[in-house]
Design a protein around this motif. Structure first.
Motif, PDB file in Angstrom:
ATOM      1  N   ILE A  53     -13.254  -5.091  -5.005  1.00  0.00           N
ATOM      2  CA  ILE A  53     -13.601  -3.882  -3.769  1.00  0.00           C
ATOM      3  C   ILE A  53     -14.774  -2.788  -3.780  1.00  0.00           C
ATOM      4  CG2 ILE A  53     -11.642  -1.864  -3.101  1.00  0.00           C
ATOM      5  CD1 ILE A  53      -9.498  -3.878  -3.827  1.00  0.00           C
ATOM      6  N   GLU A  54     -14.823  -2.509  -4.883  1.00  0.00           N
ATOM      7  CA  GLU A  54     -15.889  -1.387  -4.923  1.00  0.00           C
ATOM      8  C   GLU A  54     -16.948  -2.090  -3.970  1.00  0.00           C
ATOM      9  OE1 GLU A  54     -15.012   1.482  -8.207  1.00  0.00           O
ATOM     10  OE2 GLU A  54     -15.526  -0.177  -9.024  1.00  0.00           O
ATOM     11  N   GLN A  55     -16.909  -3.355  -4.574  1.00  0.00           N
ATOM     12  CA  GLN A  55     -18.862  -4.257  -4.750  1.00  0.00           C
ATOM     13  C   GLN A  55     -18.394  -4.371  -2.477  1.00  0.00           C
ATOM     14  OE1 GLN A  55     -19.902  -7.871  -6.417  1.00  0.00           O
ATOM     15  NE2 GLN A  55     -18.651  -7.180  -8.263  1.00  0.00           N
ATOM     16  N   GLU A  56     -17.437  -4.278  -1.754  1.00  0.00           N
ATOM     17  CA  GLU A  56     -17.195  -4.796  -0.882  1.00  0.00           C
ATOM     18  C   GLU A  56     -17.653  -3.769  -0.118  1.00  0.00           C
ATOM     19  OE1 GLU A  56     -13.829  -5.711   2.383  1.00  0.00           O
ATOM     20  OE2 GLU A  56     -14.172  -6.497   0.636  1.00  0.00           O
ATOM     21  N   CYS A  57     -17.106  -2.802  -0.923  1.00  0.00           N
ATOM     22  CA  CYS A  57     -17.581  -1.306  -0.002  1.00  0.00           C
ATOM     23  C   CYS A  57     -18.711  -0.476   0.168  1.00  0.00           C
ATOM     24  CB  CYS A  57     -16.137  -0.272  -0.411  1.00  0.00           C
ATOM     25  SG  CYS A  57     -14.926  -1.054   0.147  1.00  0.00           S
ATOM     26  N   ILE A  58     -19.061  -0.448  -1.155  1.00  0.00           N
ATOM     27  CA  ILE A  58     -20.814  -0.144  -1.254  1.00  0.00           C
ATOM     28  C   ILE A  58     -21.392  -1.165   0.009  1.00  0.00           C
ATOM     29  CG2 ILE A  58     -22.179   0.085  -3.051  1.00  0.00           C
ATOM     30  CD1 ILE A  58     -19.852   1.190  -5.118  1.00  0.00           C
ATOM     31  N   LEU A 122     -12.001   3.452  -3.826  1.00  0.00           N
ATOM     32  CA  LEU A 122     -13.826   4.446  -3.095  1.00  0.00           C
ATOM     33  C   LEU A 122     -13.257   5.622  -3.655  1.00  0.00           C
ATOM     34  CD1 LEU A 122     -14.074   2.405   0.213  1.00  0.00           C
ATOM     35  CD2 LEU A 122     -15.207   2.447  -1.936  1.00  0.00           C
ATOM     36  N   TYR A 123     -12.431   6.476  -3.158  1.00  0.00           N
ATOM     37  CA  TYR A 123     -11.541   8.172  -3.947  1.00  0.00           C
ATOM     38  C   TYR A 123     -12.450   8.690  -5.508  1.00  0.00           C
ATOM     39  CZ  TYR A 123      -9.872  12.495  -5.300  1.00  0.00           C
ATOM     40  OH  TYR A 123     -10.010  13.717  -5.703  1.00  0.00           O
ATOM     41  N   LEU A 124     -11.612   7.089  -5.919  1.00  0.00           N
ATOM     42  CA  LEU A 124     -12.011   7.410  -7.530  1.00  0.00           C
ATOM     43  C   LEU A 124     -12.879   7.731  -8.146  1.00  0.00           C
ATOM     44  CD1 LEU A 124      -8.332   5.814  -8.834  1.00  0.00           C
ATOM     45  CD2 LEU A 124      -9.512   7.973  -8.829  1.00  0.00           C
ATOM     46  N   ARG A 125     -14.196   6.191  -7.318  1.00  0.00           N
ATOM     47  CA  ARG A 125     -15.066   5.798  -7.272  1.00  0.00           C
ATOM     48  C   ARG A 125     -16.318   6.723  -6.941  1.00  0.00           C
ATOM     49  NH1 ARG A 125     -18.740   2.684 -10.808  1.00  0.00           N
ATOM     50  NH2 ARG A 125     -20.696   2.753  -9.857  1.00  0.00           N
ATOM     51  N   GLN A 126     -15.718   7.931  -6.114  1.00  0.00           N
ATOM     52  CA  GLN A 126     -16.986   8.961  -5.590  1.00  0.00           C
ATOM     53  C   GLN A 126     -16.554   9.154  -6.446  1.00  0.00           C
ATOM     54  OE1 GLN A 126     -16.063   8.810  -1.320  1.00  0.00           O
ATOM     55  NE2 GLN A 126     -18.228   8.120  -0.767  1.00  0.00           N
ATOM     56  N   LYS A 127     -15.298   9.627  -7.222  1.00  0.00           N
ATOM     57  CA  LYS A 127     -15.360  11.190  -7.704  1.00  0.00           C
ATOM     58  C   LYS A 127     -15.572  11.048  -9.488  1.00  0.00           C
ATOM     59  CE  LYS A 127     -11.563  14.125  -9.370  1.00  0.00           C
ATOM     60  NZ  LYS A 127     -12.316  14.340 -10.621  1.00  0.00           N
ATOM     61  N   ASN A 128     -15.822  10.158  -9.906  1.00  0.00           N
ATOM     62  CA  ASN A 128     -16.127   9.451 -11.299  1.00  0.00           C
ATOM     63  C   ASN A 128     -17.246   9.433 -11.083  1.00  0.00           C
ATOM     64  OD1 ASN A 128     -14.187   9.246 -12.627  1.00  0.00           O
ATOM     65  ND2 ASN A 128     -14.440   7.010 -11.829  1.00  0.00           N
ATOM     66  N   MET A 129     -18.200   9.259 -10.196  1.00  0.00           N
ATOM     67  CA  MET A 129     -19.680   9.838  -9.498  1.00  0.00           C
ATOM     68  C   MET A 129     -19.966  11.294  -9.902  1.00  0.00           C
ATOM     69  SD  MET A 129     -21.945   7.484  -9.195  1.00  0.00           S
ATOM     70  CE  MET A 129     -23.071   7.442  -9.480  1.00  0.00           C
ATOM     71  N   TYR A 144     -20.679  20.461  -7.449  1.00  0.00           N
ATOM     72  CA  TYR A 144     -19.444  19.593  -7.146  1.00  0.00           C
ATOM     73  C   TYR A 144     -18.297  20.164  -6.651  1.00  0.00           C
ATOM     74  CZ  TYR A 144     -15.971  17.241 -10.257  1.00  0.00           C
ATOM     75  OH  TYR A 144     -14.725  16.237 -10.216  1.00  0.00           O
ATOM     76  N   ASP A 145     -18.303  21.670  -6.412  1.00  0.00           N
ATOM     77  CA  ASP A 145     -16.550  22.156  -6.333  1.00  0.00           C
ATOM     78  C   ASP A 145     -16.586  21.180  -4.315  1.00  0.00           C
ATOM     79  OD1 ASP A 145     -15.577  22.501  -8.093  1.00  0.00           O
ATOM     80  OD2 ASP A 145     -16.059  24.382  -8.150  1.00  0.00           O
ATOM     81  N   LYS A 146     -18.572  21.850  -3.757  1.00  0.00           N
ATOM     82  CA  LYS A 146     -17.979  21.838  -2.660  1.00  0.00           C
ATOM     83  C   LYS A 146     -18.221  19.944  -2.081  1.00  0.00           C
ATOM     84  CE  LYS A 146     -20.802  22.090   1.706  1.00  0.00           C
ATOM     85  NZ  LYS A 146     -19.919  20.551   2.005  1.00  0.00           N
ATOM     86  N   CYS A 147     -18.689  19.318  -2.752  1.00  0.00           N
ATOM     87  CA  CYS A 147     -18.842  18.013  -2.210  1.00  0.00           C
ATOM     88  C   CYS A 147     -17.447  16.958  -2.763  1.00  0.00           C
ATOM     89  CB  CYS A 147     -19.376  17.185  -4.041  1.00  0.00           C
ATOM     90  SG  CYS A 147     -21.187  17.077  -3.405  1.00  0.00           S
ATOM     91  N   LEU A 148     -16.418  17.460  -3.843  1.00  0.00           N
ATOM     92  CA  LEU A 148     -14.776  17.352  -4.221  1.00  0.00           C
ATOM     93  C   LEU A 148     -14.746  17.856  -3.204  1.00  0.00           C
ATOM     94  CD1 LEU A 148     -13.513  15.436  -6.479  1.00  0.00           C
ATOM     95  CD2 LEU A 148     -11.984  18.104  -7.802  1.00  0.00           C
ATOM     96  N   TYR A 149     -14.983  18.757  -2.609  1.00  0.00           N
ATOM     97  CA  TYR A 149     -13.920  19.529  -1.159  1.00  0.00           C
ATOM     98  C   TYR A 149     -13.958  18.413  -0.013  1.00  0.00           C
ATOM     99  CZ  TYR A 149     -12.522  21.985   2.584  1.00  0.00           C
ATOM    100  OH  TYR A 149     -11.094  22.569   3.989  1.00  0.00           O
ATOM    101  N   ASP A 150     -15.376  18.019  -0.064  1.00  0.00           N
ATOM    102  CA  ASP A 150     -15.869  17.346   1.171  1.00  0.00           C
ATOM    103  C   ASP A 150     -15.343  15.958   1.433  1.00  0.00           C
ATOM    104  OD1 ASP A 150     -17.142  19.315   2.440  1.00  0.00           O
ATOM    105  OD2 ASP A 150     -18.517  18.607   1.747  1.00  0.00           O
ATOM    106  N   LEU A 151     -15.005  15.235  -0.417  1.00  0.00           N
ATOM    107  CA  LEU A 151     -14.501  14.414  -0.551  1.00  0.00           C
ATOM    108  C   LEU A 151     -12.718  14.409  -0.183  1.00  0.00           C
ATOM    109  CD1 LEU A 151     -14.529  11.347  -1.201  1.00  0.00           C
ATOM    110  CD2 LEU A 151     -14.744  11.668  -3.952  1.00  0.00           C
ATOM    111  N   ILE A 152     -12.220  15.011  -0.655  1.00  0.00           N
ATOM    112  CA  ILE A 152     -10.877  15.086  -0.266  1.00  0.00           C
ATOM    113  C   ILE A 152     -10.441  15.466   0.814  1.00  0.00           C
ATOM    114  CG2 ILE A 152      -8.714  16.189  -0.676  1.00  0.00           C
ATOM    115  CD1 ILE A 152      -9.954  16.805  -3.942  1.00  0.00           C
ATOM    116  N   GLU A 153     -11.542  16.677   1.165  1.00  0.00           N
ATOM    117  CA  GLU A 153     -10.654  16.071   3.014  1.00  0.00           C
ATOM    118  C   GLU A 153     -10.965  14.940   4.151  1.00  0.00           C
ATOM    119  OE1 GLU A 153      -9.956  18.919   4.939  1.00  0.00           O
ATOM    120  OE2 GLU A 153      -9.036  19.964   2.643  1.00  0.00           O
ATOM    121  N   LYS A 154     -12.260  13.954   3.192  1.00  0.00           N
ATOM    122  CA  LYS A 154     -12.854  12.779   4.418  1.00  0.00           C
ATOM    123  C   LYS A 154     -11.807  11.662   4.343  1.00  0.00           C
ATOM    124  CE  LYS A 154     -16.766  11.691   2.766  1.00  0.00           C
ATOM    125  NZ  LYS A 154     -17.825  11.091   1.912  1.00  0.00           N
ATOM    126  N   MET A 155     -10.991  12.022   2.931  1.00  0.00           N
ATOM    127  CA  MET A 155     -10.413  11.551   2.593  1.00  0.00           C
ATOM    128  C   MET A 155      -8.364  11.665   3.635  1.00  0.00           C
ATOM    129  SD  MET A 155     -11.150   9.109   0.799  1.00  0.00           S
ATOM    130  CE  MET A 155      -9.726   7.838   0.066  1.00  0.00           C
TER     131      MET A 155
END
Length: 163
Positions: A53-58, A122-129, A144-155
């Protein structure tokens, strides 16, 4: 400019031991995060250990960059940045352009109708990155905090929970 050239050549040399998967997609054990590289015939490089799934989305995300010629736009933007390196607004514009490119490719992948399970992975993968970048001091806690906030908002947006 010299830094960009050295970095490109160094990365290209590290990718000499890549393994062809199919088409322009390669795997390498010498990278931690996926990326596309090349100007005339760009290639997609993936680290080992990704789920299907990660490969497909990436791959969909990186193909979006290639189809839109983001690699060419970013090259010319970088050259302009080298000329106007002293102008702080050029740095802001370059960083914002890069962020917008990444976000819009993510949005295109999400809009293509992926399942909830894929979104979670994808969320978990991006959070791990993000965690890896913070651990390696590639970003600071504020970034980190801004990127994590943006990621949560995107989700939230793609879960239909937009407020």
């Amino acid at each position: 400019l010299a830094y960009g050239i050295v970095t490109y050549v160094s990365t290209h040399r590290r990718m000499q031991n890549r393994i062809l998967s199919k088409g322009n997609i390669y795997f390498s054990d010498r990278i931690d995060s996926p990326f596309s590289m090349g100007f005339i015939k760009p290639k997609i490089y993936l680290p080992f250990g990704l789920t299907d799934i990660e490969q497909e989305c990436i791959i969909a995300h990186e193909q979006c960059h290639i189809k839109r010629f983001d690699h060419i736009v970013k090259l010319f933007s970088y050259l302009l940045l080298c000329v106007h390196w002293f102008n702080p607004m050029c740095w802001v514009a370059f960083n914002r352009m890069t962020y917008d490119m990444e976000t819009s490719c993510d949005e295109m992948v999400f809009a293509s109708g992926i399942t909830e399970e894929k979104k979670k992975q994808l969320y978990l993968r991006q959070k791990n990155m993000l965690d890896l970048f913070l651990e390696r001091h590639a970003i600071d806690q504020k970034q980190y905090d801004k990127c994590l906030y943006d990621l949560i908002e995107k989700m939230k947006i793609y879960d239909g929970n937009r407020e």
